[in-house]
Scaffold this motif. Structure first.
Motif, short mmCIF file in Angstrom:
data_model
loop_
_atom_site.label_atom_id
_atom_site.label_comp_id
_atom_site.label_asym_id
_atom_site.label_seq_id
_atom_site.Cartn_x
_atom_site.Cartn_y
_atom_site.Cartn_z
N GLU A 158 28.21 -5.89 16.87
CA GLU A 158 28.93 -7.09 16.48
C GLU A 158 29.42 -7.01 15.04
O GLU A 158 30.50 -7.48 14.73
N VAL A 159 28.59 -6.49 14.15
CA VAL A 159 28.93 -6.53 12.73
C VAL A 159 29.20 -5.16 12.13
O VAL A 159 30.02 -5.02 11.25
N VAL B 169 14.39 -20.79 19.91
CA VAL B 169 15.26 -19.63 20.09
C VAL B 169 16.61 -19.94 19.44
O VAL B 169 17.16 -21.02 19.65
N ALA C 164 21.18 -14.59 16.66
CA ALA C 164 20.98 -13.67 15.55
C ALA C 164 22.07 -13.89 14.51
O ALA C 164 23.20 -14.21 14.87
N PHE D 38 8.63 -13.63 24.87
CA PHE D 38 8.93 -13.39 23.46
C PHE D 38 7.89 -12.53 22.76
O PHE D 38 7.80 -12.52 21.54
N GLU E 24 23.90 -12.05 13.03
CA GLU E 24 25.05 -11.15 13.17
C GLU E 24 26.17 -11.77 14.01
O GLU E 24 27.30 -11.32 13.94
N VAL E 25 25.85 -12.75 14.86
CA VAL E 25 26.88 -13.35 15.71
C VAL E 25 27.22 -14.74 15.17
O VAL E 25 26.41 -15.36 14.47
N ARG F 293 12.84 -6.55 19.63
CA ARG F 293 14.17 -5.94 19.54
C ARG F 293 14.06 -4.42 19.50
O ARG F 293 13.94 -3.81 18.45
N SER G 77 14.77 -11.21 21.70
CA SER G 77 15.21 -10.22 20.73
C SER G 77 14.81 -10.65 19.33
O SER G 77 15.42 -11.53 18.75
N LEU G 78 13.75 -10.06 18.80
CA LEU G 78 13.32 -10.38 17.44
C LEU G 78 12.85 -9.09 16.77
O LEU G 78 12.06 -8.34 17.34
N SER H 292 12.80 -15.83 19.03
CA SER H 292 13.77 -14.83 19.42
C SER H 292 15.11 -15.14 18.78
O SER H 292 15.47 -16.31 18.62
N GLU H 293 15.84 -14.07 18.40
CA GLU H 293 17.20 -14.22 17.88
C GLU H 293 18.13 -13.52 18.84
O GLU H 293 18.27 -12.31 18.81
N GLU H 294 18.78 -14.29 19.69
CA GLU H 294 19.58 -13.71 20.77
C GLU H 294 20.95 -13.28 20.25
O GLU H 294 21.42 -13.77 19.23
N SER H 295 21.59 -12.37 20.99
CA SER H 295 22.90 -11.90 20.55
C SER H 295 24.04 -12.69 21.18
O SER H 295 25.19 -12.43 20.90
N ASP I 129 22.57 -16.76 25.98
CA ASP I 129 21.19 -16.33 26.15
C ASP I 129 20.22 -17.37 25.57
O ASP I 129 19.13 -17.57 26.09
N SER J 190 34.52 -10.52 18.87
CA SER J 190 34.56 -9.19 18.25
C SER J 190 34.96 -8.13 19.27
O SER J 190 35.66 -7.17 18.94
N ASP J 191 34.53 -8.30 20.53
CA ASP J 191 34.95 -7.37 21.59
C ASP J 191 36.46 -7.46 21.79
O ASP J 191 37.14 -6.45 21.96
N LEU K 244 23.34 -5.44 19.16
CA LEU K 244 23.54 -6.47 18.13
C LEU K 244 24.37 -5.92 16.98
O LEU K 244 25.28 -6.57 16.49
#
Lengths: 254, 262
Positions: free
Chosen positions: B231-232, A139, A142, B131, A144-145, B220, B214-215, A166-169, A173, A69-70, B228
């Protein structure tokens, strides 16, 4: 104030045309290809670039590796690039929609999810459903990615709901949380698992087939070396490309 | 030149000064120009945005309290005493200020992580920091503590020790001197130091993403949410960025206000 803006404008102009100056100046054979490629292609494309250079005299390939996306955002904002290889079709679509792509993108590789755990798999994880267990610190990416979107697809198709810590980006990670021992398990791409080597144990699971991530590649409309750019794309699609990508864990796109 | 007071500055100084000001302000204007105002409210009030903002405000507040509790004694010791290796120690405790936050995050991981120096023992007692929101607070406190210490130590040195000495010769015990004379004198400096620490904690990103994860609602914070969303939904990222800018501007205003009282 006007003088200041003029000064800043001048600086911009200086910075803008520094990159591709050498590609046109020298003899007819001297070409510098700029390839924008997804971060997950870093090791494979670096190798392919070197092999392409040795097969094509006078050509040098330069890479810009970043999140897809970048990269699209950079291309949309006028960054000079000849080839774009995306980690998902969604981001390639953005470039196609803005008429930034020459011709049609081609799928050249596919990636699926794999479970990674600490070496020796101390929690005895055998499949996707084990990840939902309460005593597992999981883990994931996220939603979104791309890797997180794939994880969500597998959750939906299998009916198993995960409760991650955790939901990493970024997929890197996720991998880092597993290799450092913070997490018991993570969901990453096969290629990331292969790249991590002995630092993790990889476990394949059949549900991963429900979320195959296809990688498209295309020559960009703004390329000044369209023919050479197409040659690089053909090289990636050809036997050498298949071999290098296959070794890294990519499968052939259908 | 209309200015009635002689500034003593050569005219050319204004050119680079204006360029510097434009350099700082232009990106902020560019950010504001990109905000989708028609959707602004809905973007910043989405469930994930509100959760991130609330978490950021709560964790930054707790971190600021932790900074005051740990930082005030540190500043007092550094400003009022002399011991061997003091200047080295000062440089070391200020290190998080100049360290890339991601390095701080890695260091914290090897301290409080499951396989970390302290983490291993905490795990035995059933405490897991990774976490959790506690990890966010630890990361924020780590990076903001030096800001409070530096700010307060400077104020303490400027204030001098005359009143402390007078109070002591009048028979006040050390604790009374500290509580009734030293600290009240430097209260404005303490306030601005605490506000700076709060602002730094609010903006913390690198150490948090490396160490805490990141939650939504747990770890988060707003900067992670912005990263985040980029990205979208770039519009949401821009809108949330503006929220952070506004908070930062308010913080600067508060610092100026607390300095003004001096």
């Amino acid at each position: 104030m006007a003088a200041v803006l003029a000064l800043i404008g001048g600086l911009n102009a200086c910075g803008g045309d520094g990159d591709d100056g050498d590609s046109t100046a020298a003899g007819s054979e001297e070409v510098t290809l700029t390839v924008f490629a997804a971060a997950s292609l870093t090791s494979t494309f670096t190798e392919l670039g070197e092999r392409f250079e040795s097969e094509n005299e006078g050509v040098s390939v330069e890479f810009n590796f970043a999140g897809s996306s970048d990269l699209v955002a950079q291309i949309q904002n006028g960054s000079p690039a000849d080839v774009f290889a995306s980690a998902d079709e969604k981001n390639m679509q953005k470039a196609t929609d803005d008429d930034l792509v020459e011709g049609e993108p081609t799928l050249f590789a596919a990636n699926t999810l794999q479970i990674v755990t600490a070496p020796g798999n101390p929690k005895g994880i055998e499949g996707f459903e084990d990840l939902a267990a309460e005593d597992i610190t999981l883990v994931i990416c996220a939603p979104e990615v791309p890797c997180g979107a794939a994880t969500k697809e597998v959750e939906e198709s299998s009916g198993i709901t995960l409760s991650p810590a955790s939901e990493e980006s970024a997929v890197t990670d996720v991998l880092a949380k597993v290799t450092s021992g913070e997490a018991d398990a993570g969901l990453v791409y096969v290629t990331d698992a292969v790249g991590a080597g002995d630092a993790v144990e990889s476990i394949s699971f059949p549900e991963a087939a429900d979320a195959v991530n296809d990688y498209p590649i295309a020559v960009l409309a703004g390329s000044e070396h369209g023919d050479m750019a197409q040659r690089f794309v053909d090289f990636v699609l050809g036997p050498t490309g298949r071999e290098v990508l296959g070794e890294a864990g990519f499968v052939q796109s259908e | 030149m209309r200015s009635s007071q002689y500034s003593g500055l050569p005219a050319w100084v204004y050119v680079p000064a204006a360029a510097g000001a434009a350099f700082v302000l232009l990106p902020l204007l560019a950010l504001m120009a990109r905000v989708d105002w028609s959707q602004f409210i809905s973007l910043i009030t989405s469930e994930s945005s509100v959760a991130a903002l609330r978490l950021s405000l709560v964790t930054a507040s707790i971190s600021t309290v932790a900074c005051v509790v740990l930082g005030v004694p540190m500043a007092v010791v550094l400003a009022r005493t002399r011991f061997a290796g003091q200047s080295v120690l000062r440089s070391l405790v200020l290190l998080p200020m100049v360290l890339p936050p991601v390095v701080g995050g890695i260091a914290l991981l090897y301290t409080f992580g499951r396989r970390g120096l302290l983490g291993e023992h905490l795990e035995v007692v059933g405490l897991q920091i990774a976490f959790s929101t506690v990890a966010v607070v630890i990361a924020q406190t780590f990076v903001s503590l030096p800001f409070l210490v530096v700010s307060l130590e400077g104020t303490l040195r400027t204030a001098g020790r005359r009143y402390d000495i007078v109070a002591a010769t009048l028979g006040a015990k050390p604790t009374t001197v500290l509580r009734r004379v030293t600290l009240p004198l430097v209260l404005p400096g303490l306030a601005s130091g605490a506000i700076l620490a709060f602002a730094r904690a609010l903006g913390e990103f690198g150490a948090t993403i490396t160490f805490a994860g990141s939650l939504q609602g747990v770890t988060r914070t707003l900067p992670l949410e912005i990263y985040l969303q980029r990205e979208v939904d770039p519009d949401a990222a821009v809108a949330l960025s503006l929220v952070l800018v506004v908070v930062a501007v308010l913080v600067i205003g508060l610092v100026r206000g607390s300095r003004g009282q001096m």
